[in-house]
Scaffold this active site. Structure first.
Site, PDB file in Angstrom:
ATOM      1  N   CYS A  96     -89.687 -80.946  56.691  1.00 16.97           N
ATOM      2  CA  CYS A  96     -88.459 -81.747  56.814  1.00 16.97           C
ATOM      3  C   CYS A  96     -87.470 -81.279  57.875  1.00 16.97           C
ATOM      4  O   CYS A  96     -87.207 -81.984  58.849  1.00 16.97           O
ATOM      5  CB  CYS A  96     -87.744 -81.781  55.468  1.00 16.97           C
ATOM      6  SG  CYS A  96     -88.716 -82.461  54.118  1.00 16.97           S
ATOM      7  N   HIS A 152     -80.352 -82.694  55.245  1.00 17.32           N
ATOM      8  CA  HIS A 152     -81.225 -81.512  55.244  1.00 17.32           C
ATOM      9  C   HIS A 152     -81.139 -80.693  56.536  1.00 17.32           C
ATOM     10  O   HIS A 152     -82.144 -80.144  57.003  1.00 17.32           O
ATOM     11  CB  HIS A 152     -82.678 -81.913  54.969  1.00 17.32           C
ATOM     12  CG  HIS A 152     -83.467 -80.790  54.340  1.00 17.32           C
ATOM     13  ND1 HIS A 152     -84.817 -80.877  54.092  1.00 17.32           N
ATOM     14  CD2 HIS A 152     -83.078 -79.559  53.900  1.00 17.32           C
ATOM     15  CE1 HIS A 152     -85.235 -79.747  53.545  1.00 17.32           C
ATOM     16  NE2 HIS A 152     -84.184 -78.947  53.411  1.00 17.32           N
TER      17      HIS A 152
END
Length: 575
Positions: A96, A152
């Site tokens: 990610c 994130h």
């Protein structure tokens, strides 16, 4: 080549079904729509900078889209891709944070210090504050910028938040994964908190709304309140289809005949996301944006195979540098494309979106130094050759070193125990431990995961630390040519040495106890002051003395613990 055996389902059987002989160029899977690929539409008139909608999905596997032959229904994505340009030589990162950082900065992660793992919720770390981000460059060009979905990229202090990094508005989560309804996220036992934010505030009032629907509705609301005469950039980073596997029941019902439970839930989430994209596209048309818009669709990494995802027929999965971890689903849909309805094999990497989109926006790149991305719009829109000829997948000096790697194996110029991967032209090199390397068919059979958990592997690949593939001729990475072509291995190792000289130190600080959500009213959020750096080491007072509130329970902690144990089990089963 290693031979793999499944309980009751052998690799020989797969070959007899034609799985591993799947034609990479098979028309039914990646073909152009039935029009002359050389046919050119009338050139668009760029009277105004285009509206840009960037859609990023989470953990969607390479196989998990209709036009790649999937059993999952994605009619909207299929239509948008068919009417635009499919990117079939498109690369992302295996997890990610690295993919998101490279999208936002246009730089390889070795140039931002994020080359190891992800940013954990309790780490005093974030996207380096000296980086000028994509939305900041678009703001300079006169764009209104909005983000909806998963960030994130760190949040330990307010300067790290999306609204401080170039976005006018933000609705979404700051951490890596949350419950789709409650927005709880646990980073270990009893370290749980709420994670849905509106701007820089906690969005407690949105709890209970399924995130895929919530995010699509927010995009529609943004478009309704903005003027199509003014350029807009919307970054839609869906939480879907990352775990936990949660979907409205009506979508699961569509896949009731699918025997594998995880695959059934995962498929429902993909189809739900597809309908969310349909609603976003409809809003673009309804409010007058569509004719001057560019829609980019991208996945962030390969699918997680033990959570329902499939990267078939590619090798590997999320978290690996095999093609199944780094080759992504990507396409561009826009009335402004000159040569539509075709498949492009131009080499494209996620870092390329930064210069491509800023150039489309008529922004200024002359004051941005050190970009690793290229402007690939001519390759996408006109079918020209890509300016990109190589991709550094990564160099991670902190990842566990391969047991059998050495400087000697790297011709004295590279320690092959170090995890690294690079593609130059048609060649791809991997060193160190690239990650779990099996070819895993779509999990469509009842209890099929129980079979492939017990994959048997021969040991011919376990004493290696160097692999070389002609990735154009062998996209499934079946034939290792490292011994036959030491000249190519040495050449690519020299490229790794070159890149490694430009790398900055890894940013991966220890977790900080002040990050505990109990200190922030039960929610994840910034905890450090503006003048505190990443290396701050505070006192470790007990949580009870700092906050007597009862710790908030998180429904997904046990699930996350299960998957971590499962991953450990899978890795320990290597023979």
């Amino acid at each position: 080549m290693a031979v793999y055996a499944l309980t009751g389902f052998s690799l020989v059987s797969l070959l007899s079904f034609g799985y591993l002989s799947w034609d990479w160029m098979k028309p039914s899977l990646v073909a152009d729509v039935a029009t002359d690929p050389m046919e050119k539409s009338p050139p668009p008139t760029f009277t105004r900078p285009p509206h840009i909608i960037f859609i990023l999905t989470d953990d969607q596997g390479y196989h998990d889209i209709g036009y790649h032959g999937s059993d999952i229904q994605t009619p909207t994505l299929d239509r948008l891709a068919a009417e635009g340009v499919k990117l079939e030589n498109y690369y992302i990162q295996p997890i990610c944070t690295p993919s998101r950082s490279q999208l936002i900065t246009g730089r390889y992660q070795i140039h931002t210090g994020l080359q190891h793992s992800i940013i954990r919720p309790r780490q005093p770390n974030c996207l380096p504050l000296d980086q000028v981000t994509l939305p900041q460059k678009l703001q300079e060009a006169g764009y209104s910028t909005h983000m909806v979905g998963k960030w994130h990229l760190g949040f330990y202090k307010k300067e790290c938040l999306p609204t401080r990094r170039g976005f006018d508005t933000f609705l979404g989560s700051l951490t890596g994964n949350v419950d789709y309804y409650t927005y709880d996220n646990c980073d270990g036992p009893d370290v749980c908190g709420y994670d849905l934010h509106e701007g820089e505030d906690v969005a407690w009032d949105q709890s209970g709304k399924y995130s895929t629907f919530l995010y699509a509705q927010r995009v529609s609301k943004i478009l309704a309140s903005h003027s199509p005469k003014e350029p807009i950039f919307i970054y839609v980073a869906f939480q879907a289809v990352h775990t936990p596997l949660q979907s409205p029941k009506e979508y699961i019902y569509r896949y009731r005949s699918m025997g594998n439970v995880a695959r059934r839930k995962y498929a429902a989430m993909v189809t739900c996301m597809d309908e969310a994209v349909k609603n976003i596209t409809w809003a673009l048309k309804k409010y007058g944006y569509y004719d001057n818009s560019v829609i980019v669709f991208s996945t962030d990494n390969g699918g997680q195979t033990f959570s329902g995802g499939s990267n078939w027929p590619l090798r590997g999965r999320k978290g690996t540098y095999w093609e199944g971890g780094v080759r992504g689903i990507g396409f561009v849909h826009s009335p402004l494309i000159k040569r539509k309805r075709r498949t492009s094999w131009a080499l494209v990497h996620i870092t390329d979106w930064y210069p491509t989109l800023v150039s489309l926006a008529r922004g200024n790149l002359s004051n941005v130094q050190g970009l690793d991305g290229y402007d690939v719009w001519p390759a996408i829109s006109e079918g020209r050759e890509s300016p990109r000829t190589e991709i550094l997948h990564n160099i991670d000096p902190l990842y566990n070193h391969a047991k059998y790697g050495s400087l000697e194996d790297g011709f004295g110029i590279w320690n092959t125990a170090v995890q690294a991967s690079i593609r130059v032209g048609e060649w791809k090199l991997l060193t160190g431990d690239p990650g779990y390397s099996d070819w895993i068919p779509p999990q469509t059979l009842t209890n099929f995961p129980g079979s492939w958990w017990n994959l048997e592997r021969l040991t011919d690949g376990l004493r290696k630390s160097v692999w070389l593939f002609n990735i154009t001729a062998d996209p499934y990475e079946r034939y290792d040519l490292s011994e036959q072509r030491p000249d190519v291995v040495r050449s690519l190792l020299m490229r790794l040495v070159h890149y490694n000289r430009t790398a900055i130190p890894v940013r991966y600080p220890a977790e900080n106890p002040r990050a505990h959500p109990d200190f922030n009213g039960g929610a994840w959020g910034p905890w450090a002051t503006e003048d505190e750096g990443e290396e701050w080491e505070g006192g470790r007072e007990s949580l009870k003395s700092r906050n007597k509130k009862k710790k908030k329970k998180c429904k997904i902690c046990k699930l996350r613990s299960f998957f971590r144990k499962l991953n450990t089990r899978l890795m320990s089963n290597r023979i």
